[in-house]
Design an enzyme around this catalytic site. Structure first.
Site, PDB file in Angstrom:
ATOM      1  N   GLU A   1       0.839  -1.192   0.000  1.00 55.27           N
ATOM      2  CA  GLU A   1       0.000   0.000   0.000  1.00 55.27           C
ATOM      3  C   GLU A   1       0.877   1.246   0.000  1.00 55.27           C
ATOM      4  O   GLU A   1       1.984   1.243   0.551  1.00 55.27           O
ATOM      5  CB  GLU A   1      -0.924   0.021   1.225  1.00 55.27           C
ATOM      6  CG  GLU A   1      -1.889  -1.139   1.287  1.00 55.27           C
ATOM      7  CD  GLU A   1      -2.785  -1.083   2.514  1.00 55.27           C
ATOM      8  OE1 GLU A   1      -2.650  -0.118   3.296  1.00 55.27           O
ATOM      9  OE2 GLU A   1      -3.608  -2.003   2.687  1.00 55.27           O
TER      10      GLU A   1
ATOM     11  N   TYR B   1     -10.565  -5.710   6.496  1.00 55.35           N
ATOM     12  CA  TYR B   1      -9.594  -4.605   6.519  1.00 55.35           C
ATOM     13  C   TYR B   1      -8.820  -4.466   5.211  1.00 55.35           C
ATOM     14  O   TYR B   1      -8.615  -3.355   4.727  1.00 55.35           O
ATOM     15  CB  TYR B   1      -8.618  -4.794   7.674  1.00 55.35           C
ATOM     16  CG  TYR B   1      -7.622  -3.669   7.813  1.00 55.35           C
ATOM     17  CD1 TYR B   1      -8.023  -2.412   8.238  1.00 55.35           C
ATOM     18  CD2 TYR B   1      -6.280  -3.853   7.494  1.00 55.35           C
ATOM     19  CE1 TYR B   1      -7.125  -1.368   8.344  1.00 55.35           C
ATOM     20  CE2 TYR B   1      -5.369  -2.820   7.597  1.00 55.35           C
ATOM     21  CZ  TYR B   1      -5.796  -1.580   8.028  1.00 55.35           C
ATOM     22  OH  TYR B   1      -4.905  -0.540   8.131  1.00 55.35           O
TER      23      TYR B   1
ATOM     24  N   PRO C   1      54.500  -9.593  33.697  1.00 61.04           N
ATOM     25  CA  PRO C   1      54.524  -9.254  35.130  1.00 61.04           C
ATOM     26  C   PRO C   1      53.320  -8.413  35.519  1.00 61.04           C
ATOM     27  O   PRO C   1      52.439  -8.122  34.719  1.00 61.04           O
ATOM     28  CB  PRO C   1      55.844  -8.484  35.270  1.00 61.04           C
ATOM     29  CG  PRO C   1      56.119  -7.944  33.906  1.00 61.04           C
ATOM     30  CD  PRO C   1      55.585  -8.942  32.939  1.00 61.04           C
TER      31      PRO C   1
ATOM     32  N   SER D   1      50.943  -5.268  36.600  1.00 61.23           N
ATOM     33  CA  SER D   1      50.695  -3.892  36.144  1.00 61.23           C
ATOM     34  C   SER D   1      51.114  -3.668  34.704  1.00 61.23           C
ATOM     35  O   SER D   1      51.579  -2.591  34.333  1.00 61.23           O
ATOM     36  CB  SER D   1      51.422  -2.886  37.054  1.00 61.23           C
ATOM     37  OG  SER D   1      51.011  -3.028  38.393  1.00 61.23           O
TER      38      SER D   1
ATOM     39  N   THR E   1      45.505  -8.395  32.691  1.00 56.40           N
ATOM     40  CA  THR E   1      44.182  -8.622  33.280  1.00 56.40           C
ATOM     41  C   THR E   1      43.190  -7.565  32.812  1.00 56.40           C
ATOM     42  O   THR E   1      42.001  -7.859  32.635  1.00 56.40           O
ATOM     43  CB  THR E   1      44.288  -8.613  34.806  1.00 56.40           C
ATOM     44  OG1 THR E   1      45.251  -9.591  35.223  1.00 56.40           O
ATOM     45  CG2 THR E   1      42.949  -8.937  35.450  1.00 56.40           C
TER      46      THR E   1
END
Length: 780
Positions: free
Chosen positions: A108, A211, A424, A426, A430
């Site tokens: 439509e 409809y 090692p 720091s 992670t």
């Protein structure tokens, strides 16, 4: 005469109705582009139809045009594409190439949107999955439209405005497979007492009759309904229009529409007032039914779930809709439903079962990479990305690492199913691993403390995070299977052993994971098979405390960029980076000559080849006078990595020669007459193809790098003074007396005495008697 489709007298159930909106808002202003893209060759007919007179006036050209455009205009092509996509959608739901379903599609031309109504019914659809399947159906419809646009591309290239519509369809398709429809595909819904929306089943034939059917035809916004619809087929009270209709794949002609409506109204869907029995009793001519048969037929076969089951189903739908994976997510997003389920007998156990079922569903439908993109769609990679910065600091090409992560998380990297971040404290290992697994969210952890059930939390997960990995003799064999992506059975507490399928593994550790500890001994027997299953990235440079955490959005942006640019398979990775074999130690990155790994130079963006930051443009306020006056010929090719515009020679004379940083050692090309130098340089690169693993290797690395740097500087000094060398060679050679002085041979005072030979620790000093001769005199 056109073929008239038979009246549909039954419709498969359950039935639902969808509305598809064309994802281009300004379609009405550029409708002629849709004619060219979807219905190539009908542009002239549409222009002629604009000038035709309306009914009931006679117009032969109008009738011929409407007959020729019966199913060739762009509305009909759109309707066919939606029908084919819906058929594919039902075949996927029923897992059958020839699905048993009923489909009605009608396109439509609305006031604002070009849209299609879809009525579909059959097995595979339910109240629970009809709503969540909207992105899937939306993506299939856009794929069909894109294929039809490509038929024009086969004849001629797109015009700029046509390409704009084509790229809008492609962009919407990518968003659809990410679960985003932007409201362009909606399903009829109802709201329950709690305010939640659910898919609404419909009576398909009544919906179609009341409809969709009572509408007048209009195939273009340039024309009017009274031009496209004949008077005998005109619906008097209809205000809306339609473009094209398909009933189970067959077109519904305009002249047959009123007859179709009357047949549905009188024969297929009769009202209560039309039911008559011909003056006889309603049960007079029915067959006799025995007691046993009557008892069997009176039993209802419809199962009605109880309250507990309804709550579990609603909770499962919420988990799928809102991506809820853990108990905390349920508390934050649907506390009312959670309290109602907790109030049931065994409610806590029921919640665990629902979450377990949802985890199984996610693991079967997604990989770790696809679920990450599902949770974070539309992310873009910027130059201030912390994941990009961390990998550059550690000496790696971030795009190469991202390509490898995409392959591993998508289970396309062969036997190497594990990525290990080693280094090692720091150094960001992670930080990187945590950002990856928290972005995926559905991850499991390995617990060393629970020695009997180390992998208890790894089942039904998209990724496994092994923090501070330590290999022990008790679990090395199942660990080899898990790290290599091989299916194996693992022990679970209070249950039988379960099957663990291929799951990518992320490791962050500062231990030697290839050394197996058992009792008081350390074994390296398993080192070789473990290295074949692991890709190790060595993070050796410590980060400043102000570096910050990497967010899941930044990881998703990096992986999304790599996934879009590269082929994320093992073959694609080896081809892109020219590797014959993927080593255990991940290759270090090689920066382009003028690019840097320093975050200070990130404003100009990053290089899409080496991943480094692009050099800044020249600026008179930054460069010194001497550097600005330097010509191109005076610039050494080995010093192109220094782009800060300062005089590097003056700094070297003041500070002195220092060892260069990792991966930034500049070693010039070896002269053709120096075979020894080429051997030392090649040996240096062979020995240090990966980063040092400890402080001893780091000191050795710096010592060798300093030695190569000194050799390069001495060679440059020799090349700068060729004239001095040639002048020295032109001088006359020394005579024997001069050679003797240089070699430490001193002639004696008397001719009979042999010459005096001085060794390296002696000199010719006067004797005591000779010292007395010079008292009071000046020594010559």
């Amino acid at each position: 005469m056109a073929f008239n489709p038979p009246v549909i007298r039954a419709f498969s159930s359950p039935a639902f109705t969808y509305v598809f909106k064309f994802p281009y808002p300004s379609w009405k202003e550029k409708e002629w582009l849709l004619h060219a893209l979807l219905a190539h060759g009908t542009e002239q007919a549409m222009i002629q139809l604009r000038n035709c007179v309306p009914h009931p006036d006679e117009d032969i050209i109008r009738d011929d045009l409407l007959l020729s455009l019966e199913d060739r205009h762009f509305g009909a092509i759109l309707c066919k594409a939606v029908y084919m996509a819906t058929t594919t959608f039902m075949s996927q739901k029923q897992r059958n190439m020839f699905p048993r379903c009923d489909i009605i599609v009608q396109s439509e031309l609305g006031e604002t949107n070009l849209h299609c109504h879809i009525i579909v019914g059959g097995e595979g659809l339910s109240k629970r999955n009809a709503k969540t399947s909207c992105p899937q159906l939306y993506g299939l419809i856009l794929g069909e439209l894109i294929q039809r646009c490509k038929t024009l591309l086969a004849t001629r290239p797109f015009e700029p405005e046509e390409a704009e519509i084509y790229h809008a369809l492609k962009r919407a398709e990518r968003e659809a497979w990410g679960g985003v429809t932007s409201g362009n595909l909606q399903i009829l819904q109802y709201r329950d007492r709690r305010g939640d929306l659910h898919a609404q089943q419909v009576d398909a034939l009544r919906f179609f009759k009341n409809y969709l059917l009572p509408k007048n035809r209009c195939i273009t916004s340039y024309s009017r309904p009274d031009v496209c619809t004949s008077p005998e087929n005109w619906f008097v009270l209809a205000e809306k229009t339609y473009c094209h209709t398909l009933v189970n794949g067959l077109p519904l002609p305009e002249h047959y529409r009123k007859h179709y409506h009357a047949t549905l109204d009188n024969e297929v869907l009769p009202g209560p007032q039309t039911m008559a029995f011909g003056g006889r009793g309603p049960w007079e001519h029915l067959p006799e039914v025995g007691d046993q048969r009557l008892a069997a037929s009176s039993v209802s076969t419809t199962y009605k779930p109880n309250k507990k089951e309804k709550l579990m189903l609603n909770l499962l739908d919420k988990c799928s809709e809102l991506n809820l994976l853990v108990y905390e997510d349920l508390v934050a997003n649907c506390p009312e439903l959670l309290l109602m389920l907790e109030g049931q007998p065994g409610g806590a156990r029921l919640i665990e079962q629902v979450l377990g079922m949802h985890h199984i569903n996610v693991c079967s439908n997604f990989t770790a990479l696809s679920y990450l993109f599902h949770l974070y769609p539309g992310t873009t990679l910027s130059s201030d990305n912390k994941a990009l910065q961390l990998l550059l600091i550690q000496g790696y090409n971030p795009l190469m690492v991202g390509h490898a992560l995409c392959c591993v998380l998508n289970k396309q990297f062969g036997k190497q199913n594990t990525v290990c971040f080693y280094g090692p404290a720091s150094t960001g290992k992670t930080n990187m691993a945590k950002a990856i697994v928290q972005g995926i969210r559905l991850y499991g952890c390995v617990n060393h403390l629970n020695k009997g059930f180390v992998f208890n939390d790894c089942r039904q997960r998209l990724v496994v995070w092994w923090e501070e990995c330590l290999m022990h003799q008790d679990w090395v064999e199942p660990a080899k299977c898990i790290l290599g992506g091989t299916e194996c059975r693992i022990d679970v507490k209070h249950r039988d052993s379960v099957l663990l399928t291929q799951t990518p593994v992320i490791i962050s550790t500062n231990h030697d994971i290839y050394a197996v500890v058992g009792g008081n001994s350390v074994s390296h027997v398993h080192a070789a098979p473990l290295k074949e299953r692991v890709i190790q990235l060595n993070f050796m440079k410590q980060l400043p405390q102000t570096f910050g955490e990497i967010t899941p959005e930044e990881i998703a942006a990096l992986l999304q960029w790599c996934f879009n640019e590269y082929e994320c398979t093992l073959t694609g990775f080896k081809t892109k980076w020219s590797l014959d074999k993927i080593p255990n130690s991940f290759p270090l990155g090689v920066l382009c000559p003028t690019h840097s790994q320093d975050f200070i130079l990130h404003e100009n963006g990053y290089c899409t080849d080496c991943g480094g930051y692009l050099a800044h443009s020249a600026d008179d306020s930054v460069y010194t006078d001497r550097a600005s006056d330097t010509s191109k010929e005076a610039i050494d090719a080995g010093d192109l990595g220094d782009t800060d515009g300062e005089d590097s020679e003056s700094e070297a004379s003041e500070v002195g020669v220092r060892p260069s940083k990792k991966r930034r050692i500049t070693i010039p090309a070896t002269p053709p007459n120096s075979p020894g130098s080429s051997v030392s340089t090649s040996a240096f690169f062979d020995n240090w193809c990966a980063q040092p693993r400890d402080e001893d290797e780091l000191r050795e690395y710096e010592r060798q790098a300093s030695r190569l740097q000194k050799k390069r500087e001495s060679r440059e000094r020799r090349e700068e003074t060729p004239m001095a060398t040639s002048s020295q060679e032109s001088e006359s050679e020394p005579n024997p007396t001069q050679w003797g002085d240089k070699l430490g041979v001193i002639p004696s005072g008397t001719p009979d005495q042999p010459p005096i030979v001085l060794h390296c620790f002696e000199d010719l000093r006067p004797s005591d008697e000779d010292e007395g001769e010079y008292i009071g005199k000046e020594r010559l």
